[in-house]
Design a protein around this motif. Structure first.
Motif, PDB file in Angstrom:
ATOM      1  N   ILE A  46      41.932  50.925  29.868  1.00 39.44           N
ATOM      2  CA  ILE A  46      42.512  51.135  28.542  1.00 39.44           C
ATOM      3  C   ILE A  46      43.372  52.394  28.517  1.00 39.44           C
ATOM      4  O   ILE A  46      44.511  52.380  28.013  1.00 39.44           O
ATOM      5  N   LYS A  47      42.866  53.481  29.067  1.00 37.18           N
ATOM      6  CA  LYS A  47      43.620  54.744  29.051  1.00 37.18           C
ATOM      7  C   LYS A  47      44.940  54.610  29.800  1.00 37.18           C
ATOM      8  O   LYS A  47      45.956  55.199  29.401  1.00 37.18           O
ATOM      9  N   ALA A  48      44.935  53.854  30.902  1.00 34.01           N
ATOM     10  CA  ALA A  48      46.157  53.672  31.696  1.00 34.01           C
ATOM     11  C   ALA A  48      46.976  52.485  31.219  1.00 34.01           C
ATOM     12  O   ALA A  48      48.091  52.274  31.710  1.00 34.01           O
ATOM     13  N   GLN A  49      46.419  51.691  30.280  1.00 34.45           N
ATOM     14  CA  GLN A  49      47.079  50.488  29.771  1.00 34.45           C
ATOM     15  C   GLN A  49      47.473  49.529  30.899  1.00 34.45           C
ATOM     16  O   GLN A  49      48.607  49.049  30.986  1.00 34.45           O
ATOM     17  N   VAL A  50      46.484  49.269  31.767  1.00 38.27           N
ATOM     18  CA  VAL A  50      46.666  48.304  32.857  1.00 38.27           C
ATOM     19  C   VAL A  50      45.583  47.236  32.729  1.00 38.27           C
ATOM     20  O   VAL A  50      44.548  47.450  32.092  1.00 38.27           O
ATOM     21  N   PRO A  51      45.789  46.064  33.322  1.00 39.47           N
ATOM     22  CA  PRO A  51      44.792  44.992  33.205  1.00 39.47           C
ATOM     23  C   PRO A  51      43.485  45.340  33.928  1.00 39.47           C
ATOM     24  O   PRO A  51      43.466  46.109  34.889  1.00 39.47           O
ATOM     25  N   LEU A  52      42.418  44.721  33.454  1.00 38.03           N
ATOM     26  CA  LEU A  52      41.106  44.799  34.088  1.00 38.03           C
ATOM     27  C   LEU A  52      40.846  43.435  34.725  1.00 38.03           C
ATOM     28  O   LEU A  52      40.854  42.412  34.038  1.00 38.03           O
ATOM     29  N   ILE A  53      40.663  43.416  36.034  1.00 39.40           N
ATOM     30  CA  ILE A  53      40.565  42.141  36.755  1.00 39.40           C
ATOM     31  C   ILE A  53      39.175  41.989  37.362  1.00 39.40           C
ATOM     32  O   ILE A  53      38.756  42.797  38.196  1.00 39.40           O
ATOM     33  N   PRO A  54      38.423  40.954  36.944  1.00 39.48           N
ATOM     34  CA  PRO A  54      37.082  40.737  37.494  1.00 39.48           C
ATOM     35  C   PRO A  54      37.142  40.177  38.913  1.00 39.48           C
ATOM     36  O   PRO A  54      37.941  39.298  39.219  1.00 39.48           O
ATOM     37  N   ILE A  55      36.276  40.715  39.763  1.00 36.18           N
ATOM     38  CA  ILE A  55      36.092  40.191  41.117  1.00 36.18           C
ATOM     39  C   ILE A  55      34.618  39.864  41.282  1.00 36.18           C
ATOM     40  O   ILE A  55      33.756  40.715  41.041  1.00 36.18           O
ATOM     41  N   THR A  56      34.343  38.643  41.688  1.00 37.36           N
ATOM     42  CA  THR A  56      32.957  38.231  41.925  1.00 37.36           C
ATOM     43  C   THR A  56      32.742  38.061  43.422  1.00 37.36           C
ATOM     44  O   THR A  56      33.429  37.289  44.075  1.00 37.36           O
ATOM     45  N   LEU A  57      31.800  38.822  43.949  1.00 37.59           N
ATOM     46  CA  LEU A  57      31.438  38.733  45.364  1.00 37.59           C
ATOM     47  C   LEU A  57      30.258  37.782  45.517  1.00 37.59           C
ATOM     48  O   LEU A  57      29.274  37.873  44.770  1.00 37.59           O
ATOM     49  N   ILE A  58      30.364  36.904  46.494  1.00 35.92           N
ATOM     50  CA  ILE A  58      29.324  35.912  46.740  1.00 35.92           C
ATOM     51  C   ILE A  58      28.857  36.035  48.193  1.00 35.92           C
ATOM     52  O   ILE A  58      29.681  36.060  49.118  1.00 35.92           O
ATOM     53  N   GLY A  59      27.538  36.116  48.392  1.00 34.60           N
ATOM     54  CA  GLY A  59      26.970  36.052  49.727  1.00 34.60           C
ATOM     55  C   GLY A  59      26.609  37.373  50.368  1.00 34.60           C
ATOM     56  O   GLY A  59      25.836  37.402  51.331  1.00 34.60           O
ATOM     57  N   THR A  60      27.136  38.485  49.855  1.00 33.26           N
ATOM     58  CA  THR A  60      26.859  39.756  50.520  1.00 33.26           C
ATOM     59  C   THR A  60      25.407  40.206  50.314  1.00 33.26           C
ATOM     60  O   THR A  60      24.846  40.910  51.154  1.00 33.26           O
ATOM     61  N   TYR A  61      24.816  39.790  49.187  1.00 33.85           N
ATOM     62  CA  TYR A  61      23.402  40.131  48.981  1.00 33.85           C
ATOM     63  C   TYR A  61      22.530  39.475  50.046  1.00 33.85           C
ATOM     64  O   TYR A  61      21.627  40.093  50.614  1.00 33.85           O
ATOM     65  N   GLU A  62      22.803  38.206  50.333  1.00 38.90           N
ATOM     66  CA  GLU A  62      22.032  37.493  51.349  1.00 38.90           C
ATOM     67  C   GLU A  62      22.344  38.015  52.749  1.00 38.90           C
ATOM     68  O   GLU A  62      21.491  37.997  53.633  1.00 38.90           O
ATOM     69  N   LEU A  63      23.571  38.489  52.957  1.00 40.14           N
ATOM     70  CA  LEU A  63      23.954  39.050  54.253  1.00 40.14           C
ATOM     71  C   LEU A  63      23.203  40.334  54.554  1.00 40.14           C
ATOM     72  O   LEU A  63      22.694  40.522  55.667  1.00 40.14           O
ATOM     73  N   LEU A  64      23.127  41.232  53.564  1.00 45.91           N
ATOM     74  CA  LEU A  64      22.450  42.513  53.776  1.00 45.91           C
ATOM     75  C   LEU A  64      21.945  43.052  52.448  1.00 45.91           C
ATOM     76  O   LEU A  64      22.616  43.851  51.791  1.00 45.91           O
ATOM     77  N   PRO A  65      20.747  42.611  52.007  1.00 44.07           N
ATOM     78  CA  PRO A  65      20.203  43.109  50.742  1.00 44.07           C
ATOM     79  C   PRO A  65      19.877  44.598  50.825  1.00 44.07           C
ATOM     80  O   PRO A  65      19.779  45.182  51.912  1.00 44.07           O
ATOM     81  N   ILE A  66      19.696  45.205  49.674  1.00 44.23           N
ATOM     82  CA  ILE A  66      19.294  46.601  49.605  1.00 44.23           C
ATOM     83  C   ILE A  66      17.942  46.802  50.291  1.00 44.23           C
ATOM     84  O   ILE A  66      17.086  45.915  50.284  1.00 44.23           O
TER      85      ILE A  66
END
Length: 264
Positions: free
Chosen positions: A193-213
């Motif tokens: 908002i402050k920079a007046q630029v778009p906010l773009i969602p990125i959804t990551l799939i599979g990295t949790y199964e690859l290496l969970p916390i």
């Protein structure tokens, strides 16, 4: 400004997954983790040398890209980008992704086809090689020791956006420990908002199964980066940050649950 967490009603956990095999655990401990450490040191040293003359960060970003691709090769995991065409709709934007694993950052560095900066916890600046790269390449540290310092960190991110560089941020503020999306804080929306630029969602799939916390054994699998529709911020003020964060949370969470449910 504070950064309240934006929460949603409890969601079902993603499908259960098998952990790494006995062979994969020992291969990781004896071979892959040492190679990952060597690769991090090797590319970190090259990046430090390039930082002596590379004021734009372009060369250092390319080195980080090579480091990330090397880690993915060592993890035996391919990455597919879905919605790649949406990455070219806006030169500068805030890209916000769910945070599932230590592998999230390499996945994004390996596949996003442009130079960007990341916001990361200030403590990472103290980690050898990684911290040196973060400092010399112009990444943005987030100091959460007080509300005032947190806002100052976000304003540094706004300055980066106004200089024409996209930002990548994990609005959860940390990795999930259960494979579900954690509540978001409003920093990503505030900066967009402050920079007046778009906010773009990125959804990551599979990295949790690859290496969970809290685990250190890789469990190879196909990974995906899903680029969502840009969320415009033109005309919004920081009073709209919470509503914008809610919209971002819904977009990422819905996509994540749909994709993981399809794999059940």
């Amino acid at each position: 400004m504070t950064q309240p967490a934006i929460s949603e009603p409890a969601l079902e956990a993603p499908p259960a997954h098998r952990g790494p095999s006995f062979f994969m655990r020992w291969l990781t401990y004896l071979v892959l983790l040492p190679l990952i450490a060597v690769a991090t040191i090797f590319f970190g040293m090259i990046s430090l040398v390039c930082g002596l003359w590379d004021k734009s960060g372009r060369q250092q970003h390319f080195i980080a890209h090579l480091w990330a691709r090397t880690l993915l090769v060592l993890s035996f995991s391919r990455v597919k980008v879905i919605g790649r065409e949406k990455l070219h709709l806006h030169e500068t934007a805030v890209y916000a992704a769910n945070h599932l694993s230590y592998m999230d950052t390499p996945v994004l560095f390996s596949r996003l086809p442009f130079q960007f900066r990341i916001l990361a916890k200030q403590g990472l600046w103290k980690v050898p090689f990684i911290g040196w790269y973060l400092h010399r390449s112009g990444q943005v540290p987030v100091d959460q020791s007080s509300a005032r310092n947190a806002v100052a960190s976000l304003n540094r991110g706004v300055a980066t956006l106004k200089h024409g560089l996209p930002l990548v941020i994990f609005p959860e503020g940390g990795r999930t420990d259960h494979g579900r999306t954690r509540p978001f804080v409003s920093g990503a929306a505030y900066m967009a908002i402050k920079a007046q630029v778009p906010l773009i969602p990125i959804t990551l799939i599979g990295t949790y199964e690859l290496l969970p916390i809290h685990t250190y054994a890789l469990n190879p699998r196909p990974l995906a980066i899903i680029i969502g529709d840009p969320i415009p911020t033109t005309g919004l003020t920081t009073r709209d940050a919470d509503a914008l964060t809610q919209q971002l949370f819904t977009a990422i969470t819905t996509t994540y649950m749909q994709r993981t449910a399809n794999k059940a």
